[in-house]
Design an enzyme around this catalytic site. Structure first.
Site, short mmCIF file in Angstrom:
data_model
loop_
_atom_site.label_atom_id
_atom_site.label_comp_id
_atom_site.label_asym_id
_atom_site.label_seq_id
_atom_site.Cartn_x
_atom_site.Cartn_y
_atom_site.Cartn_z
N GLY A 195 1.11 -1.10 0.05
CA GLY A 195 0.24 -0.08 -0.19
C GLY A 195 0.93 1.34 0.24
N GLY A 216 2.07 5.73 4.56
CA GLY A 216 0.68 6.06 5.53
C GLY A 216 -0.05 5.67 4.93
N THR A 253 2.91 -0.27 8.39
CA THR A 253 3.72 -0.71 9.89
C THR A 253 2.84 -0.74 11.31
OG1 THR A 253 5.40 0.13 8.81
CG2 THR A 253 5.87 0.37 11.12
N SER A 303 5.73 -1.83 -2.00
CA SER A 303 5.68 -2.54 -3.11
C SER A 303 4.89 -2.86 -3.99
CB SER A 303 5.60 -4.19 -3.06
OG SER A 303 4.51 -4.16 -1.70
P1 ADP Z 1 2.96 2.81 6.23
O1 ADP Z 1 3.69 2.00 7.38
O2 ADP Z 1 1.53 2.34 5.43
O3 ADP Z 1 3.96 3.76 5.67
P2 ADP Z 1 2.16 3.47 8.12
O4 ADP Z 1 1.72 2.58 9.55
O5 ADP Z 1 3.66 4.31 9.20
O6 ADP Z 1 1.97 3.64 7.36
O7 ADP Z 1 1.04 5.28 8.93
C1 ADP Z 1 -0.49 5.01 9.50
C2 ADP Z 1 -0.35 6.18 10.03
O8 ADP Z 1 -2.44 6.13 10.22
C3 ADP Z 1 -0.68 6.18 11.71
O9 ADP Z 1 0.02 7.09 11.78
C4 ADP Z 1 -1.83 5.42 11.78
O10 ADP Z 1 -1.54 5.42 13.05
C5 ADP Z 1 -1.87 6.04 11.50
N1 ADP Z 1 -3.90 5.05 11.18
C6 ADP Z 1 -5.01 5.84 11.31
N2 ADP Z 1 -6.14 4.46 11.14
C7 ADP Z 1 -5.65 3.66 10.92
C8 ADP Z 1 -6.58 2.58 10.63
N3 ADP Z 1 -7.29 2.14 10.75
N4 ADP Z 1 -4.95 1.63 10.50
C9 ADP Z 1 -3.91 1.82 10.72
N5 ADP Z 1 -3.00 3.43 10.95
C10 ADP Z 1 -4.39 4.10 10.40
#
Ligand code: ADP
Length: 180
Positions: free
Chosen positions: A15, A18, A22, A89
């Site tokens: 995905g 953000g 993670t 990815s």
């Molecule tokens: P990625 O690893 O995809 O780049 P992160 O996990 O680092 O994304 O960041 C996602 C952000 O979105 C975090 O700040 C998280 O707290 C927020 N968030 C809000 N709602 C959700 C949810 N339902 N599931 C996962 N993350 C969420």
């Protein structure tokens, strides 16, 4: 010491930056740990500091990054480890190639609209990409090809983290990777 019967599987989170890969994979890890499962995490950001250090963000390098992650995920999976991969990815073809090689592969499409990911801007990267400081940023000036048939889709703009985690566990149980 209780030994869990477990089957290896690669749980592949894909995905936009953000989107929540993670965050969900950490919550899934925590739950697996508390239940005594053997697992390993391959997080894109960390992998790029060692296993795939030196690779950039061209399509070729992104594919190589995924191929190497897939290689390690395969080794672990066939030794009955639950492998959690968290990597943008962006390209479908290489994800499907890795899926084919590993076999025990569960794809999680962590999906939130670009606007949402950008407004979260967890690492401040969207701001930099918009300012032209980062070129070829996924979702801005580089493609993201969503999975066509992911086993799981988490709409993180619409569901709570707990719901996403539950979806993952339910699917792993349904597919026989976790005991119900
Ligand atoms: P990625 O690893 O995809 O780049 P992160 O996990 O680092 O994304 O960041 C996602 C952000 O979105 C975090 O700040 C998280 O707290 C927020 N968030 C809000 N709602 C959700 C949810 N339902 N599931 C996962 N993350 C969420």
């Amino acid at each position: 010491m209780q030994f869990m019967e477990q089957r290896g599987v690669t749980l592949w989170f894909t995905g936009l930056s953000g989107a929540g890969k993670t965050t969900i994979s950490e919550a899934v890890s925590e739950k697996l740990r508390s239940q005594g499962y053997k697992f390993e995490v391959l997080d894109g950001d960390i992998v790029r500091q060692n296993l795939t250090k030196g690779l950039g963000f061209s399509k070729e390098d992104r594919d190589e990054n995924i191929r190497r992650i897939g290689f390690v995920a395969h080794l672990l999976t066939r030794n009955d480890v639950i492998v959690i991969v968290s990597a943008i990815s962006p390209y479908r073809e290489i994800r499907d190639e890795v899926r084919g090689r590993i076999g025990d592969f569960v794809e999680v499409f962590v999906n939130a609209p670009l606007e949402v990911c950008e407004s979260r801007d967890v690492k401040g990267l969207y701001k930099r990409a918009r300012a032209g400081e980062i070129k070829g940023f996924t979702g801005i000036d580089d493609p993201y090809e969503p999975p066509l048939n992911p086993e799981i889709e988490c709409r993180t703009d619409k569901e709570e983290l707990e719901e996403s985690v539950a979806k993952v566990f339910d699917k792993l149980k349904e597919l026989g990777y976790l005991s119900s």
